[in-house]
Design a protein around this motif. Structure first.
Motif, PDB file in Angstrom:
ATOM      1  N   ARG A   1     -10.161  10.515  -8.677  1.00 50.85           N
ATOM      2  CA  ARG A   1     -11.509  10.690  -9.219  1.00 50.85           C
ATOM      3  C   ARG A   1     -11.534  11.750 -10.328  1.00 50.85           C
ATOM      4  O   ARG A   1     -12.303  11.651 -11.288  1.00 50.85           O
ATOM      5  N   ALA A   2     -10.682  12.765 -10.171  1.00 46.70           N
ATOM      6  CA  ALA A   2     -10.641  13.860 -11.144  1.00 46.70           C
ATOM      7  C   ALA A   2      -9.825  13.497 -12.386  1.00 46.70           C
ATOM      8  O   ALA A   2      -9.732  14.303 -13.317  1.00 46.70           O
ATOM      9  N   GLY A   3      -9.247  12.329 -12.407  1.00 48.56           N
ATOM     10  CA  GLY A   3      -8.443  11.905 -13.560  1.00 48.56           C
ATOM     11  C   GLY A   3      -7.012  12.378 -13.512  1.00 48.56           C
ATOM     12  O   GLY A   3      -6.255  12.198 -14.482  1.00 48.56           O
ATOM     13  N   LEU A   4      -6.603  12.968 -12.395  1.00 45.20           N
ATOM     14  CA  LEU A   4      -5.225  13.459 -12.253  1.00 45.20           C
ATOM     15  C   LEU A   4      -4.362  12.351 -11.666  1.00 45.20           C
ATOM     16  O   LEU A   4      -3.759  12.477 -10.589  1.00 45.20           O
ATOM     17  N   ILE A   5      -4.303  11.252 -12.395  1.00 42.54           N
ATOM     18  CA  ILE A   5      -3.645  10.036 -11.907  1.00 42.54           C
ATOM     19  C   ILE A   5      -2.148  10.252 -11.707  1.00 42.54           C
ATOM     20  O   ILE A   5      -1.576   9.845 -10.692  1.00 42.54           O
ATOM     21  N   ARG A   6      -1.502  10.904 -12.673  1.00 44.78           N
ATOM     22  CA  ARG A   6      -0.056  11.123 -12.569  1.00 44.78           C
ATOM     23  C   ARG A   6       0.279  12.034 -11.380  1.00 44.78           C
ATOM     24  O   ARG A   6       1.268  11.806 -10.681  1.00 44.78           O
ATOM     25  N   GLU A   7      -0.533  13.049 -11.185  1.00 47.23           N
ATOM     26  CA  GLU A   7      -0.297  13.950 -10.049  1.00 47.23           C
ATOM     27  C   GLU A   7      -0.448  13.201  -8.728  1.00 47.23           C
ATOM     28  O   GLU A   7       0.341  13.391  -7.789  1.00 47.23           O
ATOM     29  N   ALA A   8      -1.467  12.342  -8.654  1.00 47.81           N
ATOM     30  CA  ALA A   8      -1.678  11.546  -7.445  1.00 47.81           C
ATOM     31  C   ALA A   8      -0.504  10.601  -7.203  1.00 47.81           C
ATOM     32  O   ALA A   8      -0.038  10.444  -6.069  1.00 47.81           O
ATOM     33  N   MET A   9      -0.009   9.996  -8.282  1.00 49.15           N
ATOM     34  CA  MET A   9       1.122   9.066  -8.167  1.00 49.15           C
ATOM     35  C   MET A   9       2.365   9.794  -7.677  1.00 49.15           C
ATOM     36  O   MET A   9       3.089   9.297  -6.805  1.00 49.15           O
ATOM     37  N   LYS A  10       2.620  10.976  -8.205  1.00 50.14           N
ATOM     38  CA  LYS A  10       3.786  11.752  -7.789  1.00 50.14           C
ATOM     39  C   LYS A  10       3.678  12.153  -6.321  1.00 50.14           C
ATOM     40  O   LYS A  10       4.661  12.109  -5.572  1.00 50.14           O
ATOM     41  N   MET A  11       2.465  12.531  -5.905  1.00 47.45           N
ATOM     42  CA  MET A  11       2.265  12.893  -4.502  1.00 47.45           C
ATOM     43  C   MET A  11       2.603  11.717  -3.589  1.00 47.45           C
ATOM     44  O   MET A  11       3.274  11.884  -2.563  1.00 47.45           O
ATOM     45  N   ILE A  12       2.156  10.528  -3.974  1.00 43.35           N
ATOM     46  CA  ILE A  12       2.421   9.336  -3.166  1.00 43.35           C
ATOM     47  C   ILE A  12       3.912   9.024  -3.137  1.00 43.35           C
ATOM     48  O   ILE A  12       4.476   8.673  -2.088  1.00 43.35           O
ATOM     49  N   GLU A  13       4.569   9.150  -4.288  1.00 42.65           N
ATOM     50  CA  GLU A  13       6.013   8.876  -4.350  1.00 42.65           C
ATOM     51  C   GLU A  13       6.809   9.863  -3.504  1.00 42.65           C
ATOM     52  O   GLU A  13       7.885   9.521  -2.974  1.00 42.65           O
ATOM     53  N   ASP A  14       6.293  11.093  -3.340  1.00 43.56           N
ATOM     54  CA  ASP A  14       6.996  12.119  -2.569  1.00 43.56           C
ATOM     55  C   ASP A  14       6.640  12.097  -1.080  1.00 43.56           C
ATOM     56  O   ASP A  14       7.157  12.902  -0.308  1.00 43.56           O
ATOM     57  N   MET A  15       5.759  11.198  -0.685  1.00 49.96           N
ATOM     58  CA  MET A  15       5.359  11.126   0.723  1.00 49.96           C
ATOM     59  C   MET A  15       6.550  10.785   1.613  1.00 49.96           C
ATOM     60  O   MET A  15       7.405   9.980   1.224  1.00 49.96           O
ATOM     61  N   PRO A  16       6.601  11.361   2.819  1.00 51.08           N
ATOM     62  CA  PRO A  16       7.698  11.050   3.729  1.00 51.08           C
ATOM     63  C   PRO A  16       7.574   9.680   4.386  1.00 51.08           C
ATOM     64  O   PRO A  16       8.490   9.224   5.067  1.00 51.08           O
ATOM     65  N   MET A  17       6.421   9.044   4.193  1.00 51.46           N
ATOM     66  CA  MET A  17       6.205   7.701   4.741  1.00 51.46           C
ATOM     67  C   MET A  17       5.601   6.827   3.653  1.00 51.46           C
ATOM     68  O   MET A  17       5.157   7.315   2.629  1.00 51.46           O
ATOM     69  N   GLY A  18       5.623   5.517   3.861  1.00 50.65           N
ATOM     70  CA  GLY A  18       5.044   4.603   2.882  1.00 50.65           C
ATOM     71  C   GLY A  18       3.532   4.697   2.862  1.00 50.65           C
ATOM     72  O   GLY A  18       2.899   4.957   3.894  1.00 50.65           O
ATOM     73  N   GLY A  19       2.945   4.514   1.689  1.00 47.61           N
ATOM     74  CA  GLY A  19       1.496   4.575   1.569  1.00 47.61           C
ATOM     75  C   GLY A  19       0.821   3.379   2.223  1.00 47.61           C
ATOM     76  O   GLY A  19       1.395   2.282   2.270  1.00 47.61           O
ATOM     77  N   ASP A  20      -0.381   3.578   2.732  1.00 48.57           N
ATOM     78  CA  ASP A  20      -1.133   2.476   3.327  1.00 48.57           C
ATOM     79  C   ASP A  20      -2.250   2.026   2.379  1.00 48.57           C
ATOM     80  O   ASP A  20      -2.299   2.446   1.219  1.00 48.57           O
ATOM     81  N   LEU A  21      -3.144   1.194   2.892  1.00 46.97           N
ATOM     82  CA  LEU A  21      -4.208   0.627   2.074  1.00 46.97           C
ATOM     83  C   LEU A  21      -5.109   1.700   1.472  1.00 46.97           C
ATOM     84  O   LEU A  21      -5.547   1.599   0.329  1.00 46.97           O
ATOM     85  N   PHE A  22      -5.374   2.760   2.244  1.00 39.99           N
ATOM     86  CA  PHE A  22      -6.307   3.787   1.778  1.00 39.99           C
ATOM     87  C   PHE A  22      -5.656   4.703   0.734  1.00 39.99           C
ATOM     88  O   PHE A  22      -6.315   5.161  -0.187  1.00 39.99           O
ATOM     89  N   VAL A  23      -4.370   4.968   0.890  1.00 36.52           N
ATOM     90  CA  VAL A  23      -3.662   5.803  -0.086  1.00 36.52           C
ATOM     91  C   VAL A  23      -3.621   5.104  -1.440  1.00 36.52           C
ATOM     92  O   VAL A  23      -4.028   5.669  -2.465  1.00 36.52           O
ATOM     93  N   TRP A  24      -3.124   3.871  -1.443  1.00 30.24           N
ATOM     94  CA  TRP A  24      -3.022   3.141  -2.712  1.00 30.24           C
ATOM     95  C   TRP A  24      -4.407   2.753  -3.245  1.00 30.24           C
ATOM     96  O   TRP A  24      -4.642   2.737  -4.453  1.00 30.24           O
ATOM     97  N   GLY A  25      -5.338   2.471  -2.328  1.00 23.27           N
ATOM     98  CA  GLY A  25      -6.698   2.145  -2.750  1.00 23.27           C
ATOM     99  C   GLY A  25      -7.394   3.329  -3.411  1.00 23.27           C
ATOM    100  O   GLY A  25      -8.144   3.160  -4.373  1.00 23.27           O
TER     101      GLY A  25
END
Length: 303
Positions: A172-196
């Motif tokens: 929402r804040a426009g920090l799309i790249r930061e959000a993407m990096k956080m997801i890529e660094d997650m210790p588990m796979g993202g679910d519907l709510f993370v990617w959504g």
């Protein structure tokens, strides 16, 4: 499960048979009222508790806090919370969740600070409530800090729901790249709510490249989720990528995706009526329409 109306009806039957409900039954009835937004019924149960002089333990106090907080009566919820002699973790969580739901972020942070000072150990629900509140208020730095320290300082493991909340906030804040990096660094796979959450941010800020990656993940998890096709189509249209817009629409039609209809509740003459978007089959459709548009009978007669 989730048979809230039936729970309230059963509670009414108990009272009608002069069977005095115990605290477990009272908490269950209050919870059902909170889930349905049945504030008036909840108030009736609260009055019953007061009239019978029933002792409010931590569970019953929490049920009352939860009811009033979820129904938007924050001041009443706070009064009950403050007067409660037993404040368990779930009592604090009920107060925090209500504050988060209704956008009282500063109060939310104040209560969280009090909770920590009172040496009440927070859990995953606590941090989810605080992160949701920060997301609603756009408090990025505060959310980042809490997300960072929740494991090391408080010993609360990050779960998918916490990552999903952060993805939504950063997106929402426009920090799309930061959000993407956080997801890529997650210790588990993202679910519907993370990617959504990430996809929603891409729609707001028009990031087509990452939107396509997020949408691909959502489609893998839930291929018949109509929302992802609509969001991606909207992003393509805003970017004037008409060929891609046509492709996503054809893919949606090929998958035979059905859009879930929105459902709403309204109270008329003390009765809750449920209807979906575009519903014209409800026997009181005209009254519902007038009520939603704030038109009274005297106004109707004047039209």
């Amino acid at each position: 499960m989730n048979q809230f109306k039936e729970a309230i009806e059963l509670f009414d039957q108990m009272v009608g048979l002069d069977i005095c409900p115990d605290n477990i039954a009272l908490v269950s009835a209050l919870s059902a009222c909170a889930q349905l937004g049945e504030l008036e019924k909840g108030k009736t149960i609260h009055n019953f508790i007061e009239q019978k002089g029933i002792k409010k333990d931590a569970f019953l106090s929490t049920g009352l806090v939860d009811l009033y907080a979820k129904c938007g009566c924050i001041e009443t919820a706070m009064e009950i919370f403050e007067s409660s002699h037993e404040k368990a973790l779930f009592t604090w969580n009920a107060m925090l969740t209500g504050l988060a739901m209704h956008g009282h972020c500063q109060l939310l942070l104040d209560y969280f600070s009090r909770m920590v000072k009172n040496r009440v150990q927070p859990d995953g629900v606590t941090f989810l409530a605080v992160l949701v509140g920060c997301s609603h208020a756009g408090l990025i730095d505060e959310a980042r800090l809490l997300f960072e320290v929740m494991e090391g300082t408080y010993g609360v493991p990050r779960e998918l729901k916490h990552y999903g909340c952060m993805a939504d906030l950063l997106g929402r804040a426009g920090l799309i790249r930061e959000a993407m990096k956080m997801i890529e660094d997650m210790p588990m796979g993202g679910d519907l709510f993370v990617w959504g959450g990430l996809l929603g941010g891409c729609r707001i800020h028009g990031d087509v490249e990452i939107a396509e990656k997020a949408a691909e993940r959502v489609m893998e998890i839930s291929p018949k989720d109509g929302g992802v096709y609509s969001i991606l189509a909207n992003i393509y249209a805003n970017a004037k990528r008409w060929d891609d817009l046509g492709k996503i629409r054809r893919l949606r039609d090929c998958m035979r995706v059905k859009k879930n209809a929105g459902c709403s509740l309204i109270r008329l003459d003390g009765v809750i009526h449920e209807f979906v978007a575009g519903d014209s089959l409800h026997p009181r459709t005209e009254e519902i329409y007038l009520a939603l548009n704030g038109i009274g009978q005297h106004q109707l007669e004047a039209l």
